[in-house]
Design a protein around this motif. Structure first.
Motif, PDB file in Angstrom:
ATOM      1  N   TYR A 254      32.214  24.232  36.523  1.00  0.00           N
ATOM      2  CA  TYR A 254      32.982  25.328  37.110  1.00  0.00           C
ATOM      3  C   TYR A 254      32.613  25.519  38.583  1.00  0.00           C
ATOM      4  O   TYR A 254      33.478  25.595  39.451  1.00  0.00           O
TER       5      TYR A 254
ATOM      6  N   LEU B 266      34.997  24.775  41.887  1.00  0.00           N
ATOM      7  CA  LEU B 266      35.328  25.804  42.868  1.00  0.00           C
ATOM      8  C   LEU B 266      35.080  25.320  44.299  1.00  0.00           C
ATOM      9  O   LEU B 266      35.932  25.485  45.168  1.00  0.00           O
TER      10      LEU B 266
ATOM     11  N   GLU C  62      37.745  22.861  45.207  1.00  0.00           N
ATOM     12  CA  GLU C  62      39.044  23.496  45.454  1.00  0.00           C
ATOM     13  C   GLU C  62      39.042  24.240  46.793  1.00  0.00           C
ATOM     14  O   GLU C  62      40.049  24.277  47.496  1.00  0.00           O
TER      15      GLU C  62
ATOM     16  N   GLN D 296      27.651  34.520  42.535  1.00  0.00           N
ATOM     17  CA  GLN D 296      28.830  34.184  41.733  1.00  0.00           C
ATOM     18  C   GLN D 296      29.840  35.336  41.717  1.00  0.00           C
ATOM     19  O   GLN D 296      31.034  35.126  41.891  1.00  0.00           O
ATOM     20  N   TRP D 297      29.323  36.534  41.536  1.00  0.00           N
ATOM     21  CA  TRP D 297      30.217  37.696  41.477  1.00  0.00           C
ATOM     22  C   TRP D 297      30.986  37.881  42.781  1.00  0.00           C
ATOM     23  O   TRP D 297      32.161  38.239  42.800  1.00  0.00           O
TER      24      TRP D 297
ATOM     25  N   THR E 180      31.633  35.556  45.161  1.00  0.00           N
ATOM     26  CA  THR E 180      32.372  34.407  45.686  1.00  0.00           C
ATOM     27  C   THR E 180      33.864  34.529  45.386  1.00  0.00           C
ATOM     28  O   THR E 180      34.255  34.624  44.222  1.00  0.00           O
TER      29      THR E 180
ATOM     30  N   PRO F 157      38.313  38.861  44.362  1.00  0.00           N
ATOM     31  CA  PRO F 157      39.713  39.114  44.744  1.00  0.00           C
ATOM     32  C   PRO F 157      39.905  40.477  45.417  1.00  0.00           C
ATOM     33  O   PRO F 157      40.780  40.608  46.274  1.00  0.00           O
TER      34      PRO F 157
ATOM     35  N   ASP G 231      25.453  41.182  31.116  1.00  0.00           N
ATOM     36  CA  ASP G 231      24.732  40.845  29.882  1.00  0.00           C
ATOM     37  C   ASP G 231      23.303  40.437  30.194  1.00  0.00           C
ATOM     38  O   ASP G 231      23.060  39.643  31.096  1.00  0.00           O
TER      39      ASP G 231
ATOM     40  N   GLU H 192      22.809  36.788  30.036  1.00  0.00           N
ATOM     41  CA  GLU H 192      23.212  36.047  31.232  1.00  0.00           C
ATOM     42  C   GLU H 192      22.080  36.056  32.258  1.00  0.00           C
ATOM     43  O   GLU H 192      21.813  35.044  32.898  1.00  0.00           O
TER      44      GLU H 192
ATOM     45  N   ARG I  80      19.777  33.490  31.095  1.00  0.00           N
ATOM     46  CA  ARG I  80      20.293  32.137  31.317  1.00  0.00           C
ATOM     47  C   ARG I  80      20.074  31.718  32.770  1.00  0.00           C
ATOM     48  O   ARG I  80      19.603  30.616  33.058  1.00  0.00           O
TER      49      ARG I  80
ATOM     50  N   VAL J 172      39.026  28.305  39.112  1.00  0.00           N
ATOM     51  CA  VAL J 172      37.779  28.955  38.695  1.00  0.00           C
ATOM     52  C   VAL J 172      37.768  30.399  39.186  1.00  0.00           C
ATOM     53  O   VAL J 172      38.030  30.661  40.356  1.00  0.00           O
TER      54      VAL J 172
ATOM     55  N   TYR K 225      35.200  33.529  39.018  1.00  0.00           N
ATOM     56  CA  TYR K 225      33.890  34.008  38.579  1.00  0.00           C
ATOM     57  C   TYR K 225      33.936  35.411  37.980  1.00  0.00           C
ATOM     58  O   TYR K 225      33.277  35.705  37.001  1.00  0.00           O
ATOM     59  N   GLN K 226      34.713  36.283  38.633  1.00  0.00           N
ATOM     60  CA  GLN K 226      34.637  37.707  38.273  1.00  0.00           C
ATOM     61  C   GLN K 226      35.726  38.096  37.288  1.00  0.00           C
ATOM     62  O   GLN K 226      36.815  37.552  37.295  1.00  0.00           O
TER      63      GLN K 226
ATOM     64  N   TYR L 146      30.941  33.871  33.180  1.00  0.00           N
ATOM     65  CA  TYR L 146      29.778  33.484  32.372  1.00  0.00           C
ATOM     66  C   TYR L 146      30.016  33.679  30.879  1.00  0.00           C
ATOM     67  O   TYR L 146      29.429  32.983  30.069  1.00  0.00           O
ATOM     68  N   ARG L 147      30.926  34.596  30.537  1.00  0.00           N
ATOM     69  CA  ARG L 147      31.220  34.746  29.099  1.00  0.00           C
ATOM     70  C   ARG L 147      32.211  33.705  28.612  1.00  0.00           C
ATOM     71  O   ARG L 147      32.399  33.519  27.417  1.00  0.00           O
ATOM     72  N   ARG L 148      32.882  33.061  29.563  1.00  0.00           N
ATOM     73  CA  ARG L 148      33.863  32.037  29.185  1.00  0.00           C
ATOM     74  C   ARG L 148      33.301  30.633  29.342  1.00  0.00           C
ATOM     75  O   ARG L 148      33.927  29.663  28.954  1.00  0.00           O
ATOM     76  N   ARG L 149      32.123  30.523  29.939  1.00  0.00           N
ATOM     77  CA  ARG L 149      31.540  29.198  30.227  1.00  0.00           C
ATOM     78  C   ARG L 149      31.278  28.444  28.956  1.00  0.00           C
ATOM     79  O   ARG L 149      30.831  29.002  27.965  1.00  0.00           O
ATOM     80  N   LYS L 150      31.517  27.125  29.019  1.00  0.00           N
ATOM     81  CA  LYS L 150      31.189  26.317  27.840  1.00  0.00           C
ATOM     82  C   LYS L 150      30.077  25.353  28.197  1.00  0.00           C
ATOM     83  O   LYS L 150      30.063  24.821  29.267  1.00  0.00           O
TER      84      LYS L 150
END
Ligand code: HEM
Ligand code: SF4
Lengths: 549, 160
Positions: free
Chosen positions: A7, A11, A14, A151-152, A154, A157, A281, A284, A287, B143, B145-146, B156-160
Motif C-alpha cells: 500500500y 501510494l 502513484e 500515514q494519517w 499523508t 483529504p 486501535d 495498530e 503493530r 491508496v 490511509y485515512q 490499517y484496518r483494511r490492510r492485508k
C-alpha cells in the motif's frame, strides 16, 4: 525502521505519476503558474534564485543506508554533487531542473522516498528526537506515533489546503530535542497519575516573523485518542484560521486571537463529536511499534579499554567527548557526524560523503542514519569497541570535527547564496564565526552554545531560539545583522531578546566575539552561556558590543 | 451545461439563482442570504430547492434547515481556500446530508480526488474545463490511509 508494504509503495508510485502529469501540464501551458504553485509546493518544489529547489522528506529524520545512497545518486545525477540537510530533518537539493523532477521522484520512489508535503499549506513532515529509541532519558519511543501520524496526514483529504503550513513534532524524552514548543502542534509523551503513558498536547508554537511558544491545551491525552484529537485541532484551524493575510494565517495567531481558553473549548467541542468514531486501535500501535524494535544488539559491557584509547590520542578523546553520547544499551554509544566543518556550508554533504556514510552505517550501525534538527547526522548504535576505527574513517571523510553542541556547530539557512527571499548572506557569517576558533581549547572553554543564523525573518535558521541568534536584515541594499541573546528550543524554551541595533557585515563576527568575551568575564563556575545570559541580562553584553556611550 | 456527477459527465439540471432574479419554474439553488430572507416564499414555490454555501457561511446556523434541500452547492471562490473541505465532511458525517453535494467554481482537477473523499459527489468547475479529461483524476490514488466520507475505516484496518 518502518518497512513499506504494498500500500505504502503504491501510494508513492502513484504520487510520482501524478506529479509527472502535473509537471507536463504545466510545461504544456495547461496549468498556469498560479495553479501549479500549490501543486508543486505540496511536492517540495520551490522556484529559487538560481534553479528550482527540491525538498525531499526524511520522515522523523530516519534514513536507511540504501536511501542515503539514492540521495547520493540524485545529487550526482541531477544536481551539483551535494545536498543540504535542514532544520526539519529533510534534505534539499538546490539545482535540479524542473523537467527532471518527475524522474527524480520516480527514482526516489524505488527506495520508498518522496517529497510529499515537504512544503505547501498542508501537514508537513513530522519531526522528532534524533535520539529516539536509544537515549537514556526516554519515557517511550516516539517514532511509532510519528509513523502513525505520517500515514494519517499523508494526502489527508480534508487538510491538504489549510490556511498555512502545519508542523507537528513529537518528543518522548525528558530533554526536548525536537523543539516541540515551537511547532503548530507539539506532542510530549508523559505519564499521568495512574502511571499510564499518553500525550501532553501543545498548540500554537512557531518561528517565522511572529515567533511564539506553544501552550498546553491538554495535559494528558490517551493514546487511543491521538488521531481524533489531531483531527479536531486541524478542523478548528482549517475552518477558523485566518486566510485574509498569510502572515496571520498560522494557528499560533488563531490561538492568540481567540485566547487559549476559547480555543481549547472549540477543540474539545469538536473532539467530543468525533472521538468515539475515530479511535486509534491499540493493536495498530503495537503493530507499528514492532518496526521500531531495538536492532539485534550484542550482549556487551561498557568498554573499559576505551578510556585508555581516549587517553592515548587527545584528538580521539576530544571527538569522543564532544561527538558521542551515552547509549541506553551497555557497550554501545551514539555517534554524531558533524556537518559543521569550518569553512563549509553548515548541513551540506557531498554525494561521495553520502555514499561513504551509508557504508559506515552498514558496517557500524545496523544500516541506519538519522538527521538532527541541528543539521548533523547520527549513527545511533555503534559498538564502543568500534569507535576508534570508526573515528578514523569519519576523520578521513572530514566529518569528525569535534564540535557538536559548541559555538561552531551552527544552524544556518542558505541565505542570500541560494534563497530568493534572503536579505543577507548567512553561510559566510557561520564560516566567519567558525574562523574565530583556530584554537579548540577556546571553543571548549565556552561550552555548550547554540548559535542560529537566518538570512531573513522567515527564520529557517531558527535564529529566535538560538542562545545567540543572528538575523540578516537589509539596510538600503546592504547586509546587516540583528543579534538576539537568550533563546532556547529545549524544555526551557524561550525567545531571544534583542541586543541592540543591528551591526554591519564587517562587525558581526567581532560582535559575536565580544559576546563570548563578556560571558567569559561574567560567568560563575560551571555556568553555561545561556544561564549567564539569563542571570545577568543584556546590559553587560550591550556594553561590550556597542561600547559604553 | 454539463457537470461531473457520481463519476460520469451528465447534464446539469439546476439553475443557480442570483439574489435579485425572479423565481423560475425550475429547480433552483439559492444563496444563504436569499434563503434566510425568503424562506417561506421559497418553500411554497413548488420547485426543488438547493442551497449554495460559501466557505465562510456558518453551517451550524443552517443545520435545522438542511432537510429542505435536494442539493447543497459548495462555492469555491478560490481553489486554495480549503474550508469547504471541512464543510463537506461535516455535512455528510455530522448532519447526515445524503443527497447531492456539489463543488462549484474555482477548484482544480488535482483536487477532485480529495473533494470526493470528503463527500462531494458532483463537480461543476469554472470555465471551459474538459470534464472527460478530468474524470481519471477521481482515481488518481488507489491508496487511502485515512478514514473519511468515502471509506469508513482507516487503511490499517483494511490492510492485508
Ligand atoms: C532556499 C530555500 C528556502 C526557502 C525559499 C524557504 C522559505 C521559507 C519561508 C517562506 C518560511 C516562512 C514561514 C513562515 O512565515 O512561517 C520559512 C520558514 C522556515 N523554514 Fe525555510 N526556506 C528555505 C530553506 C530552508 C532551509 C534550508 C531550512 C532548514 C535549514 C528551512 C527550514 C525552515 C524552518 C524551520 C522555518 C520556520 C518555520 C516555523 O516554524 O515557523 N528552510 N522558510
Ligand atoms: S530564513 Fe529567509 S533567507 Fe533563510 S532560507 Fe529561510 S527564507 Fe531563505
Amino acid at each position: 525502521m518502518y518497512q513499506y508494504d504494498n500500500y505504502d509503495q503504491t501510494l508513492v508510485n502513484e504520487r510520482a505519476a501524478q506529479f509527472r502529469n502535473q509537471t507536463e501540464r504545466f510545461l504544456k501551458g495547461e496549468l498556469s503558474e498560479a495553479q501549479f504553485l500549490p501543486l508543486r509546493l505540496m511536492n517540495g518544489l520551490y522556484v529559487q534564485k538560481h534553479a528550482p529547489m527540491l525538498r525531499i522528506a526524511i520522515p522523523y529524520g530516519l534514513l536507511a543506508s540504501r536511501q542515503l545512497r539514492m540521495l547520493a545518486h540524485i545529487a550526482r545525477t541531477y544536481d551539483k554533487g551535494y545536498g543540504h540537510f535542514t532544520t526539519r530533518q529533510n534534505i534539499q537539493f538546490n539545482w535540479p531542473k524542473l523537467e527532471d523532477v518527475p524522474n527524480v521522484l520516480a527514482e526516489l520512489a524505488t527506495v520508498q522516498m518522496h517529497a510529499i508535503q515537504t512544503s505547501g499549506n498542508c501537514i508537513r513532515n513530522v519531526t522528532s528526537d534524533h535520539l529516539a529509541g536509544v537515549s537514556q532519558d526516554e519515557l517511550e519511543d516516539p517514532r511509532p506515533y510519528c509513523e502513525i501520524i505520517r500515514q494519517w496526514s499523508t494526502l489527508h483529504p480534508e487538510f491538504s489546503f489549510l490556511p498555512r503550513k502545519f508542523k507537528i513534532a513529537i518528543n518522548g524524552a525528558a530533554k526536548d530535542r525536537a523543539a516541540t514548543q515551537l511547532h503548530d502542534i507539539g506532542l510530549q509523551l508523559v505519564k499521568n497519575e495512574r502511571d499510564e503513558v499518553g500525550f501532553e498536547v501543545l498548540v500554537g508554537g512557531g518561528l517565522g516573523r511572529t515567533p511564539i511558544i506553544g501552550v498546553t491545551i491538554r495535559p494528558f491525552l490517551e493514546k487511543k485518542h491521538l488521531l481524533s484529537y489531531l483531527e479536531a485541532i486541524l478542523r478548528v484551524y482549517n475552518r477558523y484560521g485566518r486566510r485574509d493575510n498569510k502572515f496571520k494565517a498560522r494557528i499560533k495567531i488563531l490561538v492568540k486571537e481567540l485566547g487559549k481558553e476559547k480555543f481549547t473549548e472549540m477543540v474539545e467541542a469538536e473532539w467530543a463529536a468525533i472521538k468515539d468514531n475515530l479511535l486509534l486501535d491499540l493493536e495498530e500501535i503495537e503493530r507499528i511499534r514492532k518496526f521500531f524494535q531495538p536492532p539485534p544488539y550484542e550482549t556487551l559491557t561498557d568498554d573499559p579499554p576505551l578510556l585508555e584509547k581516549t587517553a592515548h590520542d587527545s584528538r580521539f578523546a576530544a571527538w569522543f567527548r564532544h561527538n558521542t553520547v551515552p547509549h541506553k544499551v551497555p557497550g554501545y554509544r551514539v555517534v554524531f557526524l558533524s556537518l559543521k566543518t569550518p569553512g563549509k556550508p553548515p548541513g551540506d554533504l557531498t554525494e561521495s560523503q553520502m555514499d561513504s556514510v551509508a557504508d559506515l552505517a552498514d558496517r557500524y550501525s545496523f544500516g541506519e542514519i538519522r538527521v538532527t534538527h541541528t543539521q548533523n547526522l547520527v549513527l545511533a548504535d555503534v559498538k564502543q569497541a568500534d569507535l576508534l576505527e570508526l573515528w578514523q574513517e569519519i576523520q578521513a571523510l572530514g566529518l569528525a570535527t569535534p564540535n557538536i553542541g559548541t559555538a561552531t556547530d551552527i544552524i544556518c539557512c542558505p541565505g542570500l547564496d541560494f534563497c530568493s527571499l534572503a536579505n543577507a548572506t548567512s553561510i559566510p557569517i557561520a564560516n566567519g564565526i567558525q574562523h574565530i576558533f583556530d584554537n579548540l581549547d577556546y571553543l571548549y572553554d565556552l561550552g555548550d552554545i547554540r548559535i542560529n543564523i537566518s538570512g531573513c525573518m522567515n527564520g529557517c535558521g531558527h535564529h529566535t531560539v538560538g542562545h545567540i541568534g543572528i538575523l540578516g536584515v537589509d539596510k538600503k541594499g546592504e547586509e546587516w545583522y540583528q543579534i538576539t541573546l537568550g533563546g532556547s528550543s529545549g524544555k526551557d524554551a524561550s525567545l531571544g531578546e534583542r541586543l541592540g541595533p543591528s551591526v554591519s557585515k564587517e562587525q558581526i563576527c567581532l560582535a559575536v566575539e565580544a559576546i563570548f568575551q563578556t560571558y567569559r568575564d561574567q560567568r560563575l563556575e560551571d555556568e553555561a552561556f545561556l544561564e549567564t545570559v539569563r542571570r545577568i541580562g543584556m546590559r553587560p553584553f550591550q556594553e561590550r558590543v556597542y561600547g559604553d556611550n | 451545461m454539463e457537470i461531473i456527477k457520481d463519476g460520469h459527465v451528465v447534464t446539469n439540471d439546476w439553475r443557480h439563482l442570483s439574489d435579485d432574479e425572479v423565481l423560475p419554474e425550475q429547480a433552483i439553488t439559492v444563496s444563504v442570504q436569499r434563503w434566510k430572507s425568503e424562506k417561506d416564499r421559497l418553500l411554497t414555490g413548488g420547485v426543488p430547492l438547493g442551497l449554495r454555501l460559501n466557505s465562510d457561511d456558518s453551517l451550524e446556523e443552517l443545520a435545522a434547515d438542511l432537510g429542505f434541500f435536494s442539493i447543497i452547492v459548495l462555492e469555491f471562490r478560490k481553489f486554495t481556500d480549503g474550508r469547504s473541505f471541512s464543510l463537506a465532511r461535516l455535512l455528510r458525517e455530522r448532519y447526515g446530508f445524503d443527497r447531492e453535494l456539489r463543488a462549484r467554481g474555482d477548484f482544480l482537477r488535482d483536487q477532485i480526488f480529495f473533494l470526493s473523499r470528503v463527500g462531494i459527489n458532483a463537480f461543476e468547475p469554472n470555465g471551459s474545463a474538459n470534464l472527460q479529461e478530468m474524470l481519471p483524476a477521481l482515481q488518481e490514488f488507489s491508496v487511502k490511509y485515512q478514514a473519511a466520507v468515502d471509506v469508513k475505516e482507516p487503511l490499517y484496518r483494511r490492510r492485508k
